[in-house]
Design a protein around this motif. Structure first.
Motif, mmCIF file in Angstrom:
data_model
loop_
_atom_site.group_PDB
_atom_site.id
_atom_site.type_symbol
_atom_site.label_atom_id
_atom_site.label_comp_id
_atom_site.label_asym_id
_atom_site.label_seq_id
_atom_site.Cartn_x
_atom_site.Cartn_y
_atom_site.Cartn_z
ATOM 1 N N THR A 271 0.842 -1.197 0.000
ATOM 2 C CA THR A 271 0.000 0.000 0.000
ATOM 3 C C THR A 271 0.873 1.241 0.000
ATOM 4 O OG1 THR A 271 -1.545 -1.241 1.398
ATOM 5 C CG2 THR A 271 -1.969 1.107 1.097
ATOM 6 N N GLU A 272 0.562 2.197 -0.867
ATOM 7 C CA GLU A 272 1.331 3.434 -0.966
ATOM 8 C C GLU A 272 0.455 4.619 -0.561
ATOM 9 O OE1 GLU A 272 3.009 3.598 -4.887
ATOM 10 O OE2 GLU A 272 4.080 1.680 -4.637
ATOM 11 N N TYR A 273 1.045 5.504 0.248
ATOM 12 C CA TYR A 273 0.323 6.661 0.773
ATOM 13 C C TYR A 273 1.023 7.947 0.329
ATOM 14 C CZ TYR A 273 -2.041 3.279 3.785
ATOM 15 O OH TYR A 273 -2.769 2.221 4.254
ATOM 16 N N ASP A 274 0.256 9.033 0.270
ATOM 17 C CA ASP A 274 0.793 10.298 -0.224
ATOM 18 C C ASP A 274 1.241 11.234 0.890
ATOM 19 O OD1 ASP A 274 -1.628 11.065 0.823
ATOM 20 O OD2 ASP A 274 -2.437 11.882 -1.051
ATOM 21 N N ARG A 275 1.299 10.747 2.119
ATOM 22 C CA ARG A 275 1.861 11.536 3.215
ATOM 23 C C ARG A 275 2.577 10.608 4.191
ATOM 24 N NH1 ARG A 275 -1.900 11.528 7.691
ATOM 25 N NH2 ARG A 275 -3.974 10.786 7.053
ATOM 26 N N GLY A 276 3.285 11.215 5.133
ATOM 27 C CA GLY A 276 4.062 10.430 6.081
ATOM 28 C C GLY A 276 5.459 10.143 5.569
ATOM 29 N N LEU A 287 -2.874 6.457 9.341
ATOM 30 C CA LEU A 287 -2.646 5.606 8.170
ATOM 31 C C LEU A 287 -1.994 4.285 8.574
ATOM 32 C CD1 LEU A 287 -1.309 8.175 5.521
ATOM 33 C CD2 LEU A 287 -3.660 7.405 5.916
ATOM 34 N N LEU A 288 -1.016 4.359 9.468
ATOM 35 C CA LEU A 288 -0.353 3.127 9.881
ATOM 36 C C LEU A 288 -1.328 2.210 10.621
ATOM 37 C CD1 LEU A 288 2.229 1.449 10.139
ATOM 38 C CD2 LEU A 288 2.669 2.614 12.313
ATOM 39 N N THR A 289 -2.140 2.777 11.505
ATOM 40 C CA THR A 289 -3.119 1.981 12.251
ATOM 41 C C THR A 289 -4.076 1.281 11.299
ATOM 42 O OG1 THR A 289 -3.004 3.444 14.176
ATOM 43 C CG2 THR A 289 -4.984 2.087 13.954
ATOM 44 N N GLU A 290 -4.578 2.037 10.325
ATOM 45 C CA GLU A 290 -5.524 1.462 9.355
ATOM 46 C C GLU A 290 -4.872 0.327 8.571
ATOM 47 O OE1 GLU A 290 -8.128 2.836 5.421
ATOM 48 O OE2 GLU A 290 -6.888 4.282 6.474
ATOM 49 N N ASP A 291 -3.618 0.527 8.145
ATOM 50 C CA ASP A 291 -2.961 -0.480 7.328
ATOM 51 C C ASP A 291 -2.650 -1.744 8.137
ATOM 52 O OD1 ASP A 291 -2.180 -0.363 4.426
ATOM 53 O OD2 ASP A 291 -0.375 -1.266 5.253
#
Length: 292
Positions: A271-276, A287-291
């Motif tokens: 999974t790739e995210y646009d922040r962090g 985001l980390l918790t959700e992933d």
């Protein structure tokens, strides 16, 4: 009924990194989540870091030894089945847990996996624009950002005197990495990470003398990894597929390129995210918790 999960920090970090995710992961119902997603968390200090200093002797930089010790912790706590999560050095420990304790590790989750830093530069040809940008950053990091690693991996004791002698030196040694490795949209490190939390992380290293001991574990770890790469007859540019179902989270500052890290598509989730960035539990805990 919560699922056990051991979370492992990396360098230059400590258990402080995970403070903002403890609540949402252990009690999701209190944070707008589903109670069925709750975890029992075990968050040990890496040997030579934070609260796990001083080491009784050499050898704790070998991640195989650390992963065996963490497997022992989980067994002592009575967990028959558990997951492992980590980033940076903690990603290495988590992945090895999937090998040394394969019968009990159900799955592994890592953040920001990167190519071997002392391997060849990444070829940008054929990469999509997002991966090409990550490759460009990784190659720049190889050229200009490896000074800390060369020093810790070759002359840790020389560095140790300076870090244990000067709180300003210890502060600079850590905060420089928070400046370079956090979300590129946040120009200053204390814009990406809460200042008090950042200072707590640095203070834990300072008061426990972990600048010296973590440098030594880096030296031992890199020596062990070089021997592994040489024994495998490679240059470190490729890694074996994970031994346990593995998911990866890639954040905005990460230089993770799936076609290089996972050419066979062996990862169960990517999974790739646009922040962090490199410290997602501090920068983007939601985001980390959700992933996870």
């Amino acid at each position: 009924g919560a699922f056990p999960l051991v979370m492992t920090h990396g360098w230059p970090s400590s258990v402080v990194e995970f403070l903002d995710v403890v609540g949402p992961l252990t009690d999701p119902a209190a944070h707008g989540g589903d109670p069925v997603d709750a975890f029992h968390l075990v968050i040990p200090s890496m040997p030579g870091y934070g609260l796990s200093t001083p080491s009784a002797g050499p050898g704790w930089g070998n991640l195989f030894r650390v992963s065996q010790a963490f497997a022992g912790i989980m067994a002592a706590l009575g967990y028959d089945r558990y997951g492992a999560q980590g980033g940076d050095v903690g990603a290495g420990v988590s992945g090895m847990l999937g090998m040394v304790d394969a019968e009990r590790v159900a799955a592994v989750h890592i953040t920001g996996p990167v190519p071997y830093p002392f391997g060849p530069p990444v070829d940008l040809d054929g990469l999509d624009p997002a991966d090409a940008e990550r490759a460009r950053r990784f190659n720049e990091y190889q050229r200009d950002g490896l000074g800390y690693l060369h020093l810790q991996a070759s002359r840790p004791q020389t560095l140790a005197y300076a870090l244990n002698d000067s709180p300003v030196g210890q502060l600079a040694w850590i905060v420089e990495k928070f400046a370079e490795w956090t979300d590129p949209a946040k120009p200053l490190p204390d814009e990406a990470v809460d200042r008090d939390t950042l200072l707590a992380n640095v203070s834990l290293a300072w008061f426990r003398g972990a600048g010296a001991s973590s440098a030594h574990t880096t030296y031992e770890g890199m020596q062990a990894f070089r021997e592994f790469v040489e024994s495998a007859g490679g240059d470190g540019s490729t890694t074996p597929p994970p031994a346990t179902p593995t998911g990866a989270s890639v954040f905005a500052a990460d230089n993770s390129i799936r076609s290089i890290i996972d050419p066979s598509g062996a990862y169960a989730r990517w999974t790739e995210y646009d922040r962090g960035g490199h410290f997602p539990a501090l920068e983007a805990p939601d985001l980390l918790t959700e992933d996870v």
